[in-house]
Design an enzyme around this catalytic site. Structure first.
Site, PDB file in Angstrom:
ATOM      1  CG  ASP A  33      60.629 -15.875  37.585  1.00 51.54           C
ATOM      2  OD1 ASP A  33      61.112 -16.592  36.691  1.00 51.54           O
ATOM      3  OD2 ASP A  33      60.670 -14.629  37.579  1.00 51.54           O
TER       4      ASP A  33
HETATM    5  N1  URA Z   1      58.497 -12.431  33.934  1.00 52.66           N
HETATM    6  C1  URA Z   1      59.158 -12.605  35.101  1.00 52.66           C
HETATM    7  O1  URA Z   1      59.996 -11.799  35.483  1.00 52.66           O
HETATM    8  N2  URA Z   1      58.844 -13.693  35.833  1.00 52.66           N
HETATM    9  C2  URA Z   1      57.898 -14.588  35.485  1.00 52.66           C
HETATM   10  O2  URA Z   1      57.650 -15.542  36.217  1.00 52.66           O
HETATM   11  C3  URA Z   1      57.224 -14.382  34.264  1.00 52.66           C
HETATM   12  C4  URA Z   1      57.543 -13.292  33.515  1.00 52.66           C
END
Ligand code: URA
Length: 236
Positions: free
Chosen positions: A104
């Site tokens: 993310d």
């Molecule tokens: N899980 C999440 O919520 N975000 C990420 O970036 C990776 C795994």
């Protein structure tokens, strides 16, 4: 066999257009014969390719470990926002690298960039059960009952069921290590939410046999060592 202009550009030293110009100028020899056109094909593992008399420093694939900082998109390009590829110098950007899996925008940590599609597929396939380990800081502590729920398989809001995952409590349980073997959208955040906790900070620590080099500051990157490439089953 690969197009010569593409092969030359894959080293990151020339753009495709520059490579074509070199070839058309007769400065590229394949087994002693001047190549004529960018579309001419050669197998660099068999043929000797010289550019201005120097052996082409060709590699089958490139593997870069990146310490992703928060604030960048995990994508190769975006019309409006900066992506992780914007951290790389031109020579590397020309190689057609892409991120293996997605973090993310606000997540930090280990991101592998490569041009090896087969390896990316192997590392991401849920069937291969590649462990991905995340460090998370939460607004609420989790406890042993949450570890049991993770091990049994969390059901996310909306009904999607996760594979069994490992939850390790650090200290009072506001800091945790979570090991996943799949990669659903926002998975860690949604798993934590299903247990009543919000993720305040998230960082990927490892992916299969590859562990984030803590000497890399956020935004830093380096090529994988030959040992790391061998461990993940890559080809250089
Ligand atoms: N899980 C999440 O919520 N975000 C990420 O970036 C990776 C795994």
């Amino acid at each position: 066999m690969e197009r010569l202009d593409k092969l030359l550009a894959s080293t990151g030293r020339w753009s495709r257009r520059e490579a074509k110009a070199l070839i058309q100028a007769g400065r590229v020899l394949v087994d002693g014969m001047p190549a004529k056109r960018g579309e001419d094909k050669a197998d660099p593992s068999v043929s000797r390719i010289l550019v201005d008399g120097a052996v082409l420093d060709w590699q089958a694939h490139t593997y870069i470990m990146l310490s992703k900082p928060a604030g960048l998109l995990t994508a190769t390009e975006d019309a409006r926002q900066k992506t992780v590829l914007d951290l790389l110098p031109d020579g590397l950007r020309r190689k057609g690298l892409f991120p293996v899996g997605r973090l993310d925008k606000d997540t930090e940590g280990l991101l592998l960039l490569t041009d090896d599609g087969e390896l990316a597929h192997r590392l991401l396939s849920p069937k291969k059960h590649v462990d991905k380990v995340y460090y998370a800081r939460l607004d609420q502590p989790l406890g042993p009952e949450d570890c049991a729920a993770f091990a049994a398989g969390i059901t996310l809001a909306g009904g999607d069921v996760c594979r069994p995952a490992d939850l390790r409590l650090l200290g009072d349980g506001r800091e945790v290590l979570i090991t996943l073997r799949e990669g659903k959208f926002h998975q860690v955040k949604r798993m934590a939410a299903s247990r009543g906790a919000a993720v305040l900070y998230l960082k990927r620590i490892s992916m299969g046999p590859l562990t984030l080099d803590e000497a890399l500051l956020p935004g830093g990157f380096r090529p994988l060592t030959p040992e790391e490439v061998a461990k993940i089953g890559g080809i250089t």
